[in-house]
Design an enzyme around this catalytic site. Structure first.
Site, PDB file in Angstrom:
ATOM      1  N   PHE A 154       0.822  -1.222   0.000  1.00 11.83           N
ATOM      2  CA  PHE A 154       0.000   0.000   0.000  1.00 11.83           C
ATOM      3  C   PHE A 154       0.849   1.263   0.000  1.00 11.83           C
ATOM      4  O   PHE A 154       0.328   2.356   0.196  1.00 11.83           O
ATOM      5  CB  PHE A 154      -0.936   0.006   1.218  1.00 11.83           C
ATOM      6  CG  PHE A 154      -1.895  -1.145   1.223  1.00 11.83           C
ATOM      7  CD1 PHE A 154      -3.071  -1.094   0.478  1.00 11.83           C
ATOM      8  CD2 PHE A 154      -1.626  -2.297   1.947  1.00 11.83           C
ATOM      9  CE1 PHE A 154      -3.950  -2.171   0.463  1.00 11.83           C
ATOM     10  CE2 PHE A 154      -2.504  -3.382   1.938  1.00 11.83           C
ATOM     11  CZ  PHE A 154      -3.677  -3.309   1.193  1.00 11.83           C
ATOM     12  N   ASN A 210      -7.704   0.521  -3.750  1.00 14.26           N
ATOM     13  CA  ASN A 210      -7.349   1.480  -4.799  1.00 14.26           C
ATOM     14  C   ASN A 210      -8.584   1.993  -5.527  1.00 14.26           C
ATOM     15  O   ASN A 210      -8.686   3.187  -5.840  1.00 14.26           O
ATOM     16  CB  ASN A 210      -6.377   0.844  -5.800  1.00 14.26           C
ATOM     17  CG  ASN A 210      -4.936   0.978  -5.332  1.00 14.26           C
ATOM     18  OD1 ASN A 210      -4.683   1.545  -4.267  1.00 14.26           O
ATOM     19  ND2 ASN A 210      -4.010   0.472  -6.103  1.00 14.26           N
ATOM     20  N   CYS A 262      -0.659   2.984 -10.451  1.00 13.27           N
ATOM     21  CA  CYS A 262      -1.561   2.003  -9.827  1.00 13.27           C
ATOM     22  C   CYS A 262      -3.042   2.212 -10.137  1.00 13.27           C
ATOM     23  O   CYS A 262      -3.682   1.328 -10.696  1.00 13.27           O
ATOM     24  CB  CYS A 262      -1.350   2.007  -8.318  1.00 13.27           C
ATOM     25  SG  CYS A 262       0.268   1.372  -7.873  1.00 13.27           S
TER      26      CYS A 262
HETATM   27  N1  LIG Z   1       4.476   1.836  -7.673  1.00  7.11           N
HETATM   28  C1  LIG Z   1       3.687   1.877  -6.620  1.00  7.11           C
HETATM   29  O1  LIG Z   1       3.496   2.905  -5.976  1.00  7.11           O
HETATM   30  C2  LIG Z   1       2.979   0.624  -6.165  1.00  7.11           C
HETATM   31  C3  LIG Z   1       2.316   0.629  -4.929  1.00  7.11           C
HETATM   32  C4  LIG Z   1       1.677  -0.522  -4.504  1.00  7.11           C
HETATM   33  C5  LIG Z   1       1.684  -1.661  -5.315  1.00  7.11           C
HETATM   34  N2  LIG Z   1       2.315  -1.628  -6.516  1.00  7.11           N
HETATM   35  C6  LIG Z   1       2.331  -2.854  -7.322  1.00  7.11           C
HETATM   36  O2  LIG Z   1       3.601  -3.466  -7.173  1.00  7.11           O
HETATM   37  C7  LIG Z   1       3.999  -4.088  -8.396  1.00  7.11           C
HETATM   38  C8  LIG Z   1       5.328  -3.529  -8.854  1.00  7.11           C
HETATM   39  O3  LIG Z   1       5.146  -2.164  -9.139  1.00  7.11           O
HETATM   40  P1  LIG Z   1       6.373  -1.177  -9.447  1.00  7.11           P
HETATM   41  O4  LIG Z   1       5.790   0.162  -9.659  1.00  7.11           O
HETATM   42  O5  LIG Z   1       7.409  -1.381  -8.403  1.00  7.11           O
HETATM   43  O6  LIG Z   1       6.898  -1.839 -10.832  1.00  7.11           O
HETATM   44  P2  LIG Z   1       8.069  -1.346 -11.792  1.00  7.11           P
HETATM   45  O7  LIG Z   1       7.554  -1.501 -13.166  1.00  7.11           O
HETATM   46  O8  LIG Z   1       8.609  -0.026 -11.330  1.00  7.11           O
HETATM   47  O9  LIG Z   1       9.231  -2.427 -11.543  1.00  7.11           O
HETATM   48  C9  LIG Z   1       9.118  -3.769 -11.870  1.00  7.11           C
HETATM   49  C10 LIG Z   1      10.517  -4.382 -11.954  1.00  7.11           C
HETATM   50  O10 LIG Z   1      10.382  -5.788 -12.109  1.00  7.11           O
HETATM   51  C11 LIG Z   1      11.424  -6.236 -12.991  1.00  7.11           C
HETATM   52  N3  LIG Z   1      11.064  -7.558 -13.521  1.00  7.11           N
HETATM   53  C12 LIG Z   1      10.141  -7.867 -14.477  1.00  7.11           C
HETATM   54  N4  LIG Z   1      10.110  -9.213 -14.656  1.00  7.11           N
HETATM   55  C13 LIG Z   1      11.005  -9.752 -13.812  1.00  7.11           C
HETATM   56  C14 LIG Z   1      11.401 -11.089 -13.507  1.00  7.11           C
HETATM   57  N5  LIG Z   1      10.849 -12.137 -14.122  1.00  7.11           N
HETATM   58  N6  LIG Z   1      12.360 -11.273 -12.576  1.00  7.11           N
HETATM   59  C15 LIG Z   1      12.916 -10.224 -11.943  1.00  7.11           C
HETATM   60  N7  LIG Z   1      12.574  -8.938 -12.182  1.00  7.11           N
HETATM   61  C16 LIG Z   1      11.627  -8.706 -13.099  1.00  7.11           C
HETATM   62  C17 LIG Z   1      11.508  -5.146 -14.040  1.00  7.11           C
HETATM   63  O11 LIG Z   1      12.726  -5.186 -14.733  1.00  7.11           O
HETATM   64  C18 LIG Z   1      11.342  -3.890 -13.156  1.00  7.11           C
HETATM   65  O12 LIG Z   1      12.582  -3.410 -12.720  1.00  7.11           O
HETATM   66  C19 LIG Z   1       2.856  -3.858  -9.382  1.00  7.11           C
HETATM   67  O13 LIG Z   1       1.993  -4.955  -9.350  1.00  7.11           O
HETATM   68  C20 LIG Z   1       2.171  -2.635  -8.815  1.00  7.11           C
HETATM   69  O14 LIG Z   1       0.812  -2.591  -9.156  1.00  7.11           O
HETATM   70  C21 LIG Z   1       2.981  -0.520  -6.945  1.00  7.11           C
END
Ligand SMILES: NC(=O)c1ccc[n+]([C@@H]2O[C@H](COP(=O)([O-])OP(=O)(O)OC[C@H]3O[C@@H](n4cnc5c(N)ncnc54)[C@H](O)[C@@H]3O)[C@@H](O)[C@H]2O)c1
Length: 438
Positions: A154, A210, A262
Site C-alpha cells: 500500500f 485502490n 496504480c
Molecule cells: N508503484 C507503486 O506505488 C505501487 C504501490 C503498490 C503496489 N504496486 C504494485 O507493485 C507491483 C510492482 O510495481 P512497481 O511500480 O514497483 O513496478 P516497476 O515496473 O517499477 O518495476 C518492476 C521491476 O520488475 C522487474 N522484472 C520484471 N520481470 C522480472 C522477472 N521475471 N524477474 C525479476 N525482475 C523482473 C523489471 O525489470 C522492473 O525493474 C505492481 O503490481 C504494482 O501494481 C505498486
C-alpha cells in the site's frame, strides 16, 4: 535475522528490499534488467524516491543488502521470495501477468530450500493459487516445500519509505496460516495491525482499496464540475465534508484526476475481472469516465479562454503524476499535453524530476529549465503537478513573461483571487465562486 530475496527492483521491490535490510535482515534484490542492477550497484537509483539513495547506501555498507541478476545466487538460502514485478494493463485492461509468470518459473527453477513465496505485486484475485500451480508444475518430480502468501503493498510513491516503516496495516492472505504468521513476524518490529485472511480476500483488499480511493477523487471531481456551474467552491465543500468523521479529508482534492502507476491499471483490471466473472461494475466504469473527462474539461477551458488552441503556446508545470516522484505512468499532464497537441498547440514543459522519464512520451514538447522559462511567451500556463517549488512563484514576473496571462490551476494550488487582481485570467477546478470556467 531472516534471509529474504526480493524479485523486481522497481518502486515496490527496491523500497521493500532496502527497508527489510534496514530492519536487520539479509536481503538480496534481484532484477532481470542488468542495466538497472549495475546502476544501483554504482549508487544510481532506478527511481526518484526521497531518502532511498541514502538508505540503500547505508545498508549496502552494513553488509545486509545485495543486488544481482542471478536467480541462483539470490535464492540461495532464502526463506522468503517476495515477488514485486510489474503487472501492467493488457490490451483489454486486464492485469498482464507475464512478469509474474516469469518470476514464478524462475523461483521454481532455482529454489533449493523450503521457501515462502510472497506476492507483493498487485495481482488479480486467484493469482496466488495460479502462482502455486505454476511453481508446482514447473518442479514436477522435484518436490520441495513452498507456500504462497499474498502481501499486497500500500506504499505511496513520494513517501514510500515512511509508508513501509509506519504502515496503517499489513494484509496477509494464505491458505496456510503458519506461512502467513511467518511473514507477519518480518513486520513485527513495525508494531502495526496485521490482518490475516485467505489468499483471494487479501488480493481483493488491494483492488478494492485502490478503486475506493479513485472513486473518492472522481466523486469530488464530479462535485467540482457542479460547483463551477453553480457558483460554489469545491475546496470548501471538501473541507466541510471532510470534517465529518465518517468521511474524512483524504482523497477529496478536485483537480485533473487520478493517474500514476496504480489507480488507472488497477481500476481497469478490477472492472475487467468483474465483467469476466459476470458482475456489472457500473460504478467503476463511471469513476473511469469521470476521470477521462476531467482532462478534457481542462483543455476545453483553455480552448474557450484562448478562442482555439491551434498554434497557441501552452506551458505545463509538472509532468509526474504527483509531487515527489519521477513516475509519469498515466500522469494527467501527459494526457493534457496529448489533447493540446492534437488541437495544434505548441507545448512547453518543466518538471523538477520527471523530465528525462517523460521525454520519450512527449517528443514534440519544448523542455524548459524552470517555471519562468515555461511561462515565457506562453498563451496559457497549466499547473499539472503541485511540486513544492510551484507553491511560491513570482507571479508578477510570470505575468510580464506570458504572451496571454491565462492560468489553469489544475491542482487548486494558487490563490485565484489575488492572481485575478494581478490581471490573470484564472481557472481553478470547481471554483465557481470566482465566476470562472464559463
Ligand atoms: N508503484 C507503486 O506505488 C505501487 C504501490 C503498490 C503496489 N504496486 C504494485 O507493485 C507491483 C510492482 O510495481 P512497481 O511500480 O514497483 O513496478 P516497476 O515496473 O517499477 O518495476 C518492476 C521491476 O520488475 C522487474 N522484472 C520484471 N520481470 C522480472 C522477472 N521475471 N524477474 C525479476 N525482475 C523482473 C523489471 O525489470 C522492473 O525493474 C505492481 O503490481 C504494482 O501494481 C505498486
Amino acid at each position: 535475522m531472516s534471509h529474504i530475496c526480493v524479485i523486481g527492483t522497481g518502486y515496490v521491490g527496491v523500497v521493500t528490499g532496502v527497508c527489510f535490510a534496514d530492519l536487520g535482515n539479509h536481503v538480496v534484490c534481484l532484477d532481470v534488467d542488468q542495466k538497472r542492477i549495475d546502476g544501483i550497484k554504482n549508487g544510481i537509483m532506478p527511481i526518484y524516491e526521497p531518502g532511498l539513495e541514502q538508505l540503500t547506501a547505508q545498508n549496502v555498507k552494513a553488509g545486509r543488502l545485495f543486488f544481482t541478476t542471478d536467480y541462483k545466487e539470490a535464492l540461495k538460502g532464502a526463506e522468503f521470495a517476495f515477488i514485486a514485478v510489474g503487472t501492467p494493463s493488457g490490451v483489454e485492461g486486464e492485469a498482464d501477468l507475464q512478469y509474474i509468470r516469469g518470476a514464478a518459473e524462475s523461483i521454481a527453477d532455482n529454489i533449493d530450500t523450503p521457501i515462502v513465496v510472497v506476492n507483493k505485486s498487485t495481482v488479480p484475485v486467484g493469482t496466488g493459487d495460479w502462482v502455486a500451480d505454476v511453481i508446482r508444475k514447473r518442479r514436477s518430480g522435484k518436490q520441495l516445500e513452498f507456500m504462497v502468501v499474498s502481501n499486497p503493498e500500500f506504499l505511496r510513491e513520494g513517501s514510500a519509505i515512511n509508508d513501509f516503516m509506519s504502515p496503517d496495516r499489513i494484509v496477509l492472505g494464505s491458505l496456510d496460516k503458519e506461512a502467513a504468521q511467518k511473514v507477519a513476524r518480518l513486520y513485527s518490529s513495525l508494531r502495526c495491525p496485521v490482518l490475516i485472511t485467505d489468499l483471494r480476500t487479501a488480493e481483493m483488499i488491494k483492488y478494492a482499496s485502490n478503486a475506493f480511493l479513485a472513486t473518492r477523487i472522481s466523486f469530488i471531481n464530479e462535485i467540482a464540475n457542479m460547483c463551477e456551474e453553480m457558483g460554489a467552491d469545491v475546496r470548501e465543500v471538501a473541507q466541510g465534508m471532510g470534517m465529518d468523521k465518517r468521511i474524512g479529508h483524504a482523497f477529496l482534492d478536485a483537480g485533473l484526476g487520478w493517474g500514476g502507476s496504480c489507480f488507472p491499471k488497477d481500476v481497469k483490471a478490477l472492472e475487467h475481472m468483474a465483467v469476466l466473472n459476470g458482475t456489472h461494475p457500473q460504478l467503476l466504469q463511471a469513476v473511469m469516465e469521470i476521470n477521462r473527462n476531467q482532462r478534457r474539461r481542462a483543455v476545453l477551458k483553455l480552448r474557450k479562454a484562448l478562442g482555439g488552441l491551434n498554434e497557441k503556446v501552452i506551458g505545463i508545470l509538472g509532468l509526474s503524476f504527483k509531487p515527489n516522484t519521477d513516475d509519469v505512468r498515466d500522469a494527467p499532464a501527459l494526457e493534457v499535453i496529448r489533447l493540446l497537441e492534437n488541437e495544434g498547440a505548441v507545448v512547453k514543459v518543466y518538471d523538477p524530476q520527471a523530465m528525462d522519464v517523460a521525454a520519450p512520451y512527449i517528443k514534440k514538447a519544448v523542455f524548459c529549465k524552470d517555471a519562468y522559462e515555461t511561462a515565457e511567451n506562453s498563451d496559457g500556463l497549466v499547473l499539472a503537478t503541485e511540486w513544492n517549488e510551484f507553491k511560491q512563484l513570482d507571479f508578477q514576473r510570470i505575468r510580464s513573461l506570458m504572451r496571454n496571462p491565462v492560468i489553469l490551476d489544475g491542482r487548486n494550488l494558487w490563490d485565484g483571487e489575488s492572481l485575478r487582481a494581478m490581471g490573470f485570467t484564472y481557472f481553478g477546478v470547481g471554483r465557481g465562486n470566482l465566476q470562472n470556467g464559463k
